[in-house]
Each structure stands twice: as structure tokens, then as C-alpha cells.
Design an enzyme around this catalytic site. Structure first.
Site, PDB file in Angstrom:
ATOM      1  CG  ASP A  59      25.030  56.037  50.095  1.00  0.00           C
ATOM      2  OD1 ASP A  59      24.903  54.876  50.552  1.00  0.00           O
ATOM      3  OD2 ASP A  59      25.612  56.937  50.707  1.00  0.00           O
ATOM      4  CG  HIS A  60      24.350  50.001  49.646  1.00  0.00           C
ATOM      5  ND1 HIS A  60      25.692  50.213  49.499  1.00  0.00           N
ATOM      6  CD2 HIS A  60      24.193  49.459  50.861  1.00  0.00           C
ATOM      7  CE1 HIS A  60      26.315  49.816  50.583  1.00  0.00           C
ATOM      8  NE2 HIS A  60      25.433  49.350  51.429  1.00  0.00           N
ATOM      9  CG  HIS A  88      27.362  54.378  53.567  1.00  0.00           C
ATOM     10  ND1 HIS A  88      26.779  54.394  52.334  1.00  0.00           N
ATOM     11  CD2 HIS A  88      28.205  53.322  53.562  1.00  0.00           C
ATOM     12  CE1 HIS A  88      27.258  53.399  51.608  1.00  0.00           C
ATOM     13  NE2 HIS A  88      28.127  52.729  52.337  1.00  0.00           N
TER      14      HIS A  88
HETATM   15  N1  LIG Z   1      30.944  44.950  45.637  1.00  0.00           N
HETATM   16  C1  LIG Z   1      30.253  45.710  46.453  1.00  0.00           C
HETATM   17  O1  LIG Z   1      29.632  45.255  47.417  1.00  0.00           O
HETATM   18  C2  LIG Z   1      30.197  47.200  46.232  1.00  0.00           C
HETATM   19  C3  LIG Z   1      29.576  48.003  47.189  1.00  0.00           C
HETATM   20  C4  LIG Z   1      29.489  49.379  46.974  1.00  0.00           C
HETATM   21  C5  LIG Z   1      29.996  49.926  45.814  1.00  0.00           C
HETATM   22  N2  LIG Z   1      30.616  49.135  44.901  1.00  0.00           N
HETATM   23  C6  LIG Z   1      31.118  49.761  43.680  1.00  0.00           C
HETATM   24  O2  LIG Z   1      30.508  49.104  42.572  1.00  0.00           O
HETATM   25  C7  LIG Z   1      31.403  49.013  41.483  1.00  0.00           C
HETATM   26  C8  LIG Z   1      31.555  47.553  41.111  1.00  0.00           C
HETATM   27  O3  LIG Z   1      31.955  46.807  42.228  1.00  0.00           O
HETATM   28  P1  LIG Z   1      32.578  45.344  42.111  1.00  0.00           P
HETATM   29  O4  LIG Z   1      32.883  44.910  43.487  1.00  0.00           O
HETATM   30  O5  LIG Z   1      31.739  44.484  41.234  1.00  0.00           O
HETATM   31  O6  LIG Z   1      33.942  45.671  41.378  1.00  0.00           O
HETATM   32  P2  LIG Z   1      35.000  44.673  40.777  1.00  0.00           P
HETATM   33  O7  LIG Z   1      34.564  43.254  40.940  1.00  0.00           O
HETATM   34  O8  LIG Z   1      36.329  45.099  41.283  1.00  0.00           O
HETATM   35  O9  LIG Z   1      34.972  45.120  39.250  1.00  0.00           O
HETATM   36  C9  LIG Z   1      33.851  44.927  38.417  1.00  0.00           C
HETATM   37  C10 LIG Z   1      34.349  44.616  37.023  1.00  0.00           C
HETATM   38  O10 LIG Z   1      35.002  45.762  36.512  1.00  0.00           O
HETATM   39  C11 LIG Z   1      36.067  45.334  35.662  1.00  0.00           C
HETATM   40  N3  LIG Z   1      37.322  45.900  36.163  1.00  0.00           N
HETATM   41  C12 LIG Z   1      37.985  45.588  37.305  1.00  0.00           C
HETATM   42  N4  LIG Z   1      39.101  46.330  37.432  1.00  0.00           N
HETATM   43  C13 LIG Z   1      39.152  47.115  36.363  1.00  0.00           C
HETATM   44  C14 LIG Z   1      40.049  48.112  35.913  1.00  0.00           C
HETATM   45  N5  LIG Z   1      41.133  48.443  36.618  1.00  0.00           N
HETATM   46  N6  LIG Z   1      39.797  48.745  34.762  1.00  0.00           N
HETATM   47  C15 LIG Z   1      38.714  48.445  34.055  1.00  0.00           C
HETATM   48  N7  LIG Z   1      37.815  47.483  34.426  1.00  0.00           N
HETATM   49  C16 LIG Z   1      38.022  46.855  35.559  1.00  0.00           C
HETATM   50  C17 LIG Z   1      36.115  43.832  35.724  1.00  0.00           C
HETATM   51  O11 LIG Z   1      35.403  43.341  34.621  1.00  0.00           O
HETATM   52  P3  LIG Z   1      36.146  42.930  33.263  1.00  0.00           P
HETATM   53  O12 LIG Z   1      37.523  42.476  33.625  1.00  0.00           O
HETATM   54  O13 LIG Z   1      35.281  41.849  32.711  1.00  0.00           O
HETATM   55  O14 LIG Z   1      36.142  44.168  32.437  1.00  0.00           O
HETATM   56  C18 LIG Z   1      35.372  43.507  36.995  1.00  0.00           C
HETATM   57  O15 LIG Z   1      34.765  42.255  36.945  1.00  0.00           O
HETATM   58  C19 LIG Z   1      32.694  49.678  41.967  1.00  0.00           C
HETATM   59  O16 LIG Z   1      32.656  51.036  41.561  1.00  0.00           O
HETATM   60  C20 LIG Z   1      32.595  49.593  43.484  1.00  0.00           C
HETATM   61  O17 LIG Z   1      33.322  50.633  44.097  1.00  0.00           O
HETATM   62  C21 LIG Z   1      30.705  47.790  45.091  1.00  0.00           C
END
Ligand SMILES: NC(=O)c1ccc[n+]([C@@H]2O[C@H](COP(=O)([O-])OP(=O)(O)OC[C@H]3O[C@@H](n4cnc5c(N)ncnc54)[C@H](OP(=O)(O)O)[C@@H]3O)[C@@H](O)[C@H]2O)c1
Length: 515
Positions: free
Chosen positions: A203-204, A266
């Protein structure tokens, strides 16, 4: 343990030793699943570069991306370079250290071949770059694939360090399930392969210096803790406000809503740090045991209480920061019949010796007037106010406000005499500002947390029983709302929320702070 004044003046306070992140981490292969995503580019890669620039990563530390995107090693390296450039300055010396260690494995998350190739790639890194059999797997994918990835890691033995290695750890990103049952199912799947001490649930918020400072303020000072209880505290308000709307994340947000996105993690984490008992030490177990106890003491609402104790709302169009913004229902990707809440306010009680009878008011929302997070303890009034009502007309309650972001710091509000012949008293503020008091820049939350995960310090990560306790608190709200066909009440974007939230406090003779 007795801590001598000399020790306090010089060496690190023994209670704070667990938070020392000055050492360099052991060399490791950092394997990022979902490495083509937003989080990797915006947060993880810049954090890894910053750690290398500060020589907190060992030379040879290597970064392996995994995902379905069709990239090769060179594409991935170029993409990560762009990510660092976009985040700010590239530190060329740190980059040179990292540059030779980028690898990419392209494949499905549930495809055994992906993991066989990955196993070979990290094995080669051990030999070529001295990553020494250590693995830090970072699951930066949507949560639906967490269990598959961990099961497949187990099948090829990547859930254990290679021969001669010290560790194999798995970092997972929130959300940890979408309700109590799914969180328990996810944990059961993870625990089939991993021991709890290999799991680092991020949890950042806990990586933020000012969140950690709640512990420093409470437990490194003798003046606050004596009043940190029901005898002196009238009520506590915790606010996590966002000025932004749902942006391009409607797909995610429609499924989550403010309760799952902010309250379950959070807000309840900040509540736990505010309400917990002093730990015996800052050890991971010491802190996390006390947080679990605090969350476990929260009085669970029953279905009938939810409507009286909780307000769920959704923003209409309005003005934020001088710009006109659309309502939630008009945002791209939001269903016309959506019942997703963008605002939650609630009153919780903590049934223990310290807090019995003290309401904790929590609120979070999107499209509020500004982005800010704070904890405010409002203190009870004096037993007898010896001033005429006119003299004390501008005197408010004493308050201690911990500003977590932005403008990080602490404010104490108390009464002072207004200069002049009359004896009027008025509330004034005494301010501590992080920026003014310390020259050092606070590390980004992800820097702190990545380094802790590499060091094997889980203090700032969430243990399985914390996750469960937090879902226990939230589950009655999910159940009540699932049975309630009414949409959330409305509030105008750019305001502090709906009237219903004001009435929640007014019924207790209190008001929300207007920061
Ligand atoms: N972004 C933020 O600021 C943030 C903040 C808090 C928590 N998080 C958490 O961190 C994780 C990653 O966040 P993110 O924003 O980087 O996510 P994202 O961009 O939606 O997804 C990351 C990667 O996962 C793969 N992916 C996307 N949808 C998918 C699906 N339906 N099934 C399988 N693979 C899939 C894709 O890579 P490929 O297509 O190359 O496989 C995508 O580039 C998530 O769990 C999110 O809830 C993110």
C-alpha cells in the site's frame, strides 16, 4: 528497554532501527510482471534508477520484464529508458550500471512456456551479472492474474531462491481482493506456493514519509501520547481528498469505487497507525501486531447501521481549480446506470480502552476542492471556560493536525490572547513543515518500499491478517449497498461533499474541517 539521552542524541534510536534503509541491497533479479504497464513506467523504473543512483542497489541488479506485449530485450530497455527520461533526470552513472541487465520475456501469464523461458533468463543473469540466485518478483498486473503467476512460479521453482541465493519474494499491488471472500481466496492461492514471509503486499501510502511520521510523532515524543486517548480526544477526522476525477481509469474505477479504492486500504491503514497501541519495538511483527489489534477493535456496522453511519455519494459536474469538469456519469467509460460511489464518509467506533466513545470520522472523495490527506485529532474543551462568550467567540477546539500530503507537516491549534486592552482569545496555529525543517528530500514511496522488499523488511507492507481485518470492516457496507437499488447521493464537483456528510457530524454536534 531504557534509552539513554546520549543514545537519543547520537546513534539511531533503537525503536527506529527497523526503518533504516541506508544499506545497499543484495544483488537480485527484479522480475516485473505486467512490465509494459503504467505503474512500471511511472513509478517502478524511476524508483529503481533512483536507488541505483544512491548506490542502494548492488551492482549487477537486473530488471526482467514479463508480459504478453511483444517486446524483445532491446525494446524493453528502450522503453525503460524513456520512462526514466519522462520521470525526470537520467542519472547516467546509474543507468550504465543497470543498462546491461534488462531482459524481457514475452508470453501469457498462464502459459508454462513463459516461466520456463523466465527460469532460463534469470539463471543466465545469475551467471552473467552475479544476481546470486535472489529474486524479487513484482506483480504489476491486474489482480486477476496474481494467483496464476504465483502458481506458475511455483511450478518451475522460481518461488525459491536458486542455489546459493538468499531470497525469493513476491510483491503484490492492491487491490487484495474485492471483498472479504475473494481476499481470503486470493491469500489461500498465494499461500499454496509462498510462505507469508515471502509476500510483500504494497500500500504505497505506507511508503510515504509523513505516514511513517505518525509513528515517530506518537512514539518518539513524551508530550503527545499522554493525551492520545479518550480522556482528551473528542473525535478524530481522517481525510483523503482528491481533486481529480476518474480520468482514463473509468474501467477500473467502475468496478472499484471509493470504498475499495481508498477506504479499504489507505484510509484504514492511516486509521490503524493513528489508533494503535505503542509497539514494543519497530520490528515488523511489533508494528503489524498492533495495527491488526486496532483494526480488530473497530466496531463492525450491521446492515441497519450502514445507512445511518455511512454516506456514499457521486460527483456532479462543477468547478475544480477554476476549470469546469463533468459529472461522474458523463465521464468516458462510465455506465449511464452506474451506482459506483466516488465519495464515502463514515463514522466508526473503536471499542477498546483507549478509544471507547471517541468517534472516528473518515472521508474520501474525488473532485473535492483540493488533493490532500490529513489526520486531525480534535481535543475536548476545557472543563470551565472563564471567559465571556464574546471574549471566546473566535476560539475553536484544540486540534493536532498531521498533514500527510501535500505541504507535509504538523499543525497544533490552540487559543491565544489577541493583543490589546480586552481579553479576547482566538485560535492560532503552530506549524511544523517538513520542507522547512529538513534539507533532505524524502524518497518516493516506491523507492522506500522496493528497497525494503529487497532488504526483506516487511514493516511497511500489509500482512494477511491486516487485509482480512480491513475487509471485515468494509464488507457490511458492500453488502448493504449491493441490496440497495438507490444510486449514491450527489455532490457538486469542487465542494467538500454532500450535505448528508455534514449532517452525519452535525448530529453529533460537530463539523468537518474545511482545510
Ligand atoms: N498505476 C498506478 O498508479 C497504480 C497505483 C496503485 C496500484 N496499482 C496496481 O498496480 C498494478 C499495475 O498497475 P498498472 O496501472 O501498471 O496496470 P495496467 O497498465 O492496467 O496493466 C499492467 C500490465 O498488465 C497487463 N494486463 C493488462 N490487462 C490485463 C489483463 N486483463 N489480463 C492480463 N494482463 C493484463 C498488460 O501487460 P501485457 O499486455 O504486456 O501483458 C499491462 O501493461 C495493478 O494491480 C493496479 O491495480 C497501480
Amino acid at each position: 528497554m531504557v534509552v539513554s539521552p546520549e543514545r537519543l542524541a547520537g546513534a539511531p534510536h533503537p525503536l527506529l532501527e527497523g526503518l533504516d534503509a541506508g544499506r545497499a541491497a543484495a544483488p537480485a533479479a527484479v522480475v516485473i510482471f505486467g512490465a509494459s504497464g503504467d505503474l512500471t513506467s511511472r513509478k517502478l523504473m524511476p524508483a529503481l534508477q533512483a536507488l541505483m543512483a544512491r548506490q542502494q542497489l548492488a551492482p549487477g541488479t537486473s530488471i526482467v520484464g514479463v508480459g504478453r506485449s511483444d517486446l524483445d530485450h532491446e525494446d524493453f530497455r528502450a522503453r525503460m529508458r524513456r520512462a526514466v527520461e519522462q520521470a525526470g533526470d537520467v542519472d547516467e552513472r546509474a543507468w550504465a550500471e543497470l543498462e546491461g541487465g534488462f531482459r524481457y520475456v514475452s508470453g501469457g501469464y498462464d502459459d508454462g512456456t513463459t516461466y520456463k523461458v523466465l527460469d532460463e533468463v534469470v539463471g543466465d543473469l545469475d551467471r552473467e551479472r552475479g544476481t546470486a540466485g535472489n529474486r524479487l518478483h513484482y506483480l504489476s498486473t491486474p489482480p486477476g492474474v496474481f494467483a496464476d503467476v504465483v502458481r506458475r512460479l511455483g511450478e518451475v521453482g522460481l518461488h525459491r531462491p536458486a542455489l546459493g541465493g538468499e531470497f525469493a519474494r513476491v510483491v503484490i499491488e492492491k487491490p487484495f481482493g474485492r471483498d472479504l471472500a475473494s481476499a481470503e481466496a486470493l491469500d489461500a492461492a498465494l499461500h499454496e506456493v509462498l510462505d507469508e514471509d515471502q509476500l510483500y503486499r504494497i500500500d504505497h501510502y505506507l511508503g510515504k514519509e509523513t505516514v511513517q511520521n505518525v509513528l515517530a510523532l506518537r512514539f518518539a515524543n513524551s508530550i503527545f501520547e499522554p493525551v492520545w486517548n479518550r480522556r482528551y480526544v473528542d473525535s478524530v477526522q481522517i481525510t483523503v481528498a482528491e481533486s481529480e476525477g476518474v480520468g482514463h481509469r473509468a474501467g477500473f474505477y467502475e468496478e472499484a469505487g471509493a470504498l475499495r479504492d481508498i477506504v479499504q486500504n489507505h484510509l484504514l491503514q492511516v486509521l490503524a497507525l493513528t489508533a494503535m497501541e505503542p509497539p514494543v519495538s519497530m520490528s515488523p511483527q511489533g508494528i503489524r501486531d498492533e495495527k491488526v489489534k486496532a483494526l480488530g477493535a473497530v466496531d463492525l456496522l450491521d446492515a441497519a447501521e450502514v445507512s445511518a453511519e455511512v454516506v456514499r455519494a457521486r460527483y456532479r459536474g462543477g468547478w475544480v481549480g477554476g476549470a469546469e469538469v463533468p459529472g461522474y456519469l458523463d465521464e468516458d467509460g462510465v455506465a449511464p446506470d452506474s451506482r459506483t460511489e466516488t465519495y464515502v464518509a463514515m463514522r466508526l467506533r473503536i471499542d477498546n480502552w483507549r478509544w471507547a466513545g471517541v468517534p472516528f470520522y473518515l472521508r474520501t472523495g474525488k473532485r473535492l476542492p483540493k488533493r490532500m490527506t490529513e489526520v486531525a485529532l480534535q481535543f475536548s474543551g476545557v472543563p470551565h471556560l472563564p471567559f465571556a462568550p464574546t471574549q471566546a467567540a473566535e476560539l475553536g477546539p484544540n486540534a493536532l493536525v498531521l498533514r500527510i500530503q501535500p505541504d507535509e507537516g504538523i499543525t497544533l491549534r490552540f487559543g491565544a490572547k489577541v493583543p490589546g486592552q480586552s481579553f479576547d482569545v482566538r485560535s492560532v496555529s503552530m506549524d511544523f513543515s517538513y520542507g522547512a525543517a529538513f534539507l533532505e528530500e524524502a524518497p518516493e514511496a516506491y523507492e522506500r518500499l522496493l528497497l525494503d522488499a529487497l532488504h526483506g523488511d516487511p514493516t511497511l507492507f500489509i500482512r494477511t491478517d491486516e487485509v482480512r481485518q480491513a475487509w471485515r470492516i468494509v464488507q457490511p457496507l458492500l453488502d448493504a449497498w449491493a441490496d440497495d437499488p438507490a444510486p449514491p447521493v450527489d455532490y457538486d464537483a469542487g465542494t467538500w461533499g454532500p450535505e448528508e456528510a455534514d449532517r452525519l457530524l452535525a448530529a453529533d454536534g460537530r463539523r468537518w474541517r474545511r482545510p
